[in-house]
Design a protein around this motif. Structure first.
Motif, short mmCIF file in Angstrom:
data_model
loop_
_atom_site.label_atom_id
_atom_site.label_comp_id
_atom_site.label_asym_id
_atom_site.label_seq_id
_atom_site.Cartn_x
_atom_site.Cartn_y
_atom_site.Cartn_z
N ASN A 138 0.82 -1.21 0.00
CA ASN A 138 0.00 0.00 0.00
C ASN A 138 0.85 1.26 0.00
OD1 ASN A 138 -2.62 1.46 0.42
ND2 ASN A 138 -1.63 2.02 2.34
N LYS A 139 1.93 1.24 0.77
CA LYS A 139 2.80 2.42 0.87
C LYS A 139 3.42 2.76 -0.48
CE LYS A 139 6.65 4.26 3.58
NZ LYS A 139 7.62 3.97 4.67
N LYS A 140 3.84 1.74 -1.19
CA LYS A 140 4.46 1.96 -2.50
C LYS A 140 3.41 2.27 -3.57
CE LYS A 140 8.74 -0.64 -1.87
NZ LYS A 140 9.64 -1.66 -2.43
N VAL A 195 0.65 4.02 -3.44
CA VAL A 195 0.11 5.38 -3.46
C VAL A 195 1.14 6.40 -3.94
CG1 VAL A 195 -1.57 4.92 -1.65
CG2 VAL A 195 0.72 5.71 -1.02
N ARG A 196 2.39 5.99 -4.10
CA ARG A 196 3.42 6.92 -4.58
C ARG A 196 3.20 7.25 -6.06
NH1 ARG A 196 8.75 3.98 -1.86
NH2 ARG A 196 8.29 4.58 0.33
N PRO A 197 3.69 8.41 -6.50
CA PRO A 197 3.52 8.81 -7.90
C PRO A 197 4.02 7.75 -8.89
CG PRO A 197 4.33 10.66 -6.62
CD PRO A 197 4.36 9.48 -5.70
N GLN A 198 5.09 7.06 -8.54
CA GLN A 198 5.62 6.02 -9.42
C GLN A 198 5.17 4.63 -8.99
OE1 GLN A 198 7.21 6.95 -12.17
NE2 GLN A 198 6.94 9.08 -11.46
N GLY A 199 4.14 4.60 -8.15
CA GLY A 199 3.65 3.31 -7.66
C GLY A 199 2.67 2.67 -8.63
N LYS A 202 -0.30 2.81 -10.81
CA LYS A 202 -0.95 3.93 -11.48
C LYS A 202 -2.44 4.00 -11.14
CE LYS A 202 -1.57 5.99 -16.07
NZ LYS A 202 -1.32 5.82 -17.53
N TYR A 234 -3.82 4.33 -8.21
CA TYR A 234 -4.18 3.78 -6.90
C TYR A 234 -4.52 4.91 -5.93
CZ TYR A 234 -3.79 0.76 -2.74
OH TYR A 234 -4.03 0.04 -1.59
N LYS A 273 -5.68 8.18 5.56
CA LYS A 273 -5.08 9.45 5.18
C LYS A 273 -5.57 10.57 6.08
CE LYS A 273 -4.61 8.14 0.31
NZ LYS A 273 -4.98 8.47 -1.08
#
Length: 501
Positions: free
Chosen positions: A354-356, A358-362, A364, A366, A500
């Motif tokens: 989940n942490k990865k 939600v990242r911009p490069q995670g 797409k 999500y 969040k």
């Protein structure tokens, strides 16, 4: 001479037989016509005669006797014969309508209805194994199977019994002599809606006794325990036989005693069972047996806690109300060859996913997630029943290279590969073992009544789908924990959602 001449004059011959025949024909036609005219006149006169009309209206003697017998038989039936089966409630709409006026009861019934529908769709043996259910009663009406409909009738009955209980049969000891003189119709009016529904439940006693297991509320468990512990033969009630008894003062009084006993059991969680053998000696009072612990009552602090949890989840996910979103539901398992993946290991692994993601490069598009920890009751492996929420605008993949075609993304396949990549990168979580990842796309809601696919798009302004998400999907995941299921992993809070700020 002249006379002779006269005598000699030729006279034409006349055929007397032919003349008579013509005359007869003329007379016959005349008489026939007269008779026809007279008959028509007589019939016409008879038809307009009121005395003649009454003759046609009166039945024959046999018909009159037959009609009198039928009327007499029906009258006798109404006056003398009324069976308890005639009092069985055909549905519980009136009872349900009255109890739903209470806000808590309305919420409770809506939630358990969703849970039972989903459990029936997910487990083949819920609420009972198919072969143990009367095949003629497993019909489906308005999205309800007979099993779930009966479960909900139990819930409505027990909730009414606990919160707004009335007697099943209203009578007074001092008026017994007067009541005995009352007609069956008067006796019938003494039976309440709860009493009629109680008769329905006695009719379905054999089915209800099979409702054993963790995926039933306390309401259902109380009724099952009551039927198991209360030996019906002592009161001459066994299965369907109760319905064949006359609905008289004695049978309804006995029914009322059983109903009152159920009320006490439901409220106290204790019951003094009847026993056919080894009855206690005179003067000895057998102690009550506690069957259902009062602490397990669903309508307590735990229910309030889940209600608040649901309201918080609804408020949380409304942050995506102005965005086109799409839901995907998966059931995810991690399996090791010689051991079991623990909750701590699975939870740590998903935290990284989940942490990865939600990242911009995670992953797409999500946005968020919600899930409920379940278990494979055969292997005892954990199951993460999960819904991921994506930005719907990310579903069409347009590559930067001009020579590549735009396409619709295959989210289940992509998410599986994404999780498998993270699993390979973090094998130390599992002691350097390599768990087998299994991902099964399933319907967003599985009950037949919903008719839902494995993905659901909620577009901006779509009030119907937004309401379905808040009123059906979220309650299912939030309230699954009200069931007292014996899981192998002791997980305090099995429902999780995004957090969040």
């Amino acid at each position: 001479m002249d006379d002779e001449k006269i005598m000699q004059i030729d006279v034409p011959e006349v055929d007397m037989d032919g003349a008579n025949s013509d005359l007869n024909n003329i007379l016959f036609k005349s008489v026939t016509q007269s008779v026809d005219d007279l008959a028509e006149a007589i019939i016409e006169q008879l038809l307009v005669d009121e005395r003649f009309k009454k003759i046609f209206k009166q039945p024959r003697d046999n018909d009159q006797r037959k009609e009198r017998r039928l009327l007499s038989r029906q009258k006798n039936k109404e006056q003398q014969y009324l069976l308890l089966e005639d009092l069985v409630a055909q549905d519980n709409k009136g009872l349900a309508s009255s109890i739903k006026a209470d806000q808590f009861a309305k919420e409770y019934l809506q939630v358990v209805d969703i849970l039972y529908r989903e459990l029936e769709a997910e487990y083949d043996d819920f609420p009972v194994e198919h072969q143990k259910t009367n095949p003629y009663q497993r019909y489906v009406e308005e999205g309800y199977s007979w099993n779930v409909r009966t479960l909900m009738r139990i819930e409505v009955f027990m909730l009414t019994l606990l919160q707004h209980s009335t007697p099943a049969f209203l009578y007074s000891k001092e008026q017994m002599s007067q009541i005995r003189k009352e007609s069956p119709k008067q006796i019938e009016q003494r039976v309440t809606r709860l009493g009629r529904e109680f008769l329905f439940l006695w009719k379905e006693m054999d089915f209800i006794k099979q409702l054993k297991g963790a995926y039933f509320t306390r309401n259902v468990q109380v009724l099952v325990d009551f039927f198991e512990c209360e030996d019906p033969s002592i009161k001459r009630f066994t299965g369907f036989k109760i319905l064949k008894m006359d609905a008289n003062l004695e049978s309804l009084e006995a029914l009322s005693d059983l109903f009152i006993k159920l009320v006490g059991f439901a409220q106290r969680g204790k019951l003094q069972p009847n026993k056919r053998d080894n009855r206690p000696k005179i003067g000895y009072v057998e102690p009550d047996i506690e069957i259902v612990k009062p602490s397990s009552i669903a309508m307590t602090k735990d229910w309030s806690k889940r209600s608040q949890q649901l309201r918080d989840a609804i408020d949380y996910f409304r942050r995506y109300k102005q965005k086109n979103t799409v839901l995907y539901r998966f059931q995810i398992q991690l399996e090791l060859e010689n051991s079991k993946v623990t909750y701590e290991q699975f939870q740590k692994f998903f935290g990284i996913v989940n942490k990865k993601a939600v990242r911009p490069q995670g992953f797409k598009g999500y946005l968020d997630f919600l899930y409920f920890w379940k278990e494979n009751f055969i292997t005892q492996d954990l199951i993460q029943d999960m819904i991921i929420i994506l930005d719907a605008s990310s579903l069409i993949d347009v590559p930067e290279q001009d020579d590549q075609k735009a396409k619709l993304r295959d989210i289940p396949a992509e998410f599986f590969e994404y999780m498998r990549m993270i699993l390979n990168e973090n094998s130390e979580i599992f002691g350097d073992q390599k768990p087998v990842l299994k991902l099964f796309p399933i319907s967003v809601m599985q009950g037949k009544v919903w008719n839902m696919p494995a993905e659901l798009i909620i577009e901006t302004g779509d009030k119907e789908k937004r309401a379905f998400f808040e009123n059906c999907i979220l309650p299912y995941f939030v309230y699954m924990e009200i069931f007292d299921v014996d899981y192998s992993d002791d997980i305090k809070n099995r429902f999780k959602r995004g957090q969040k700020s």
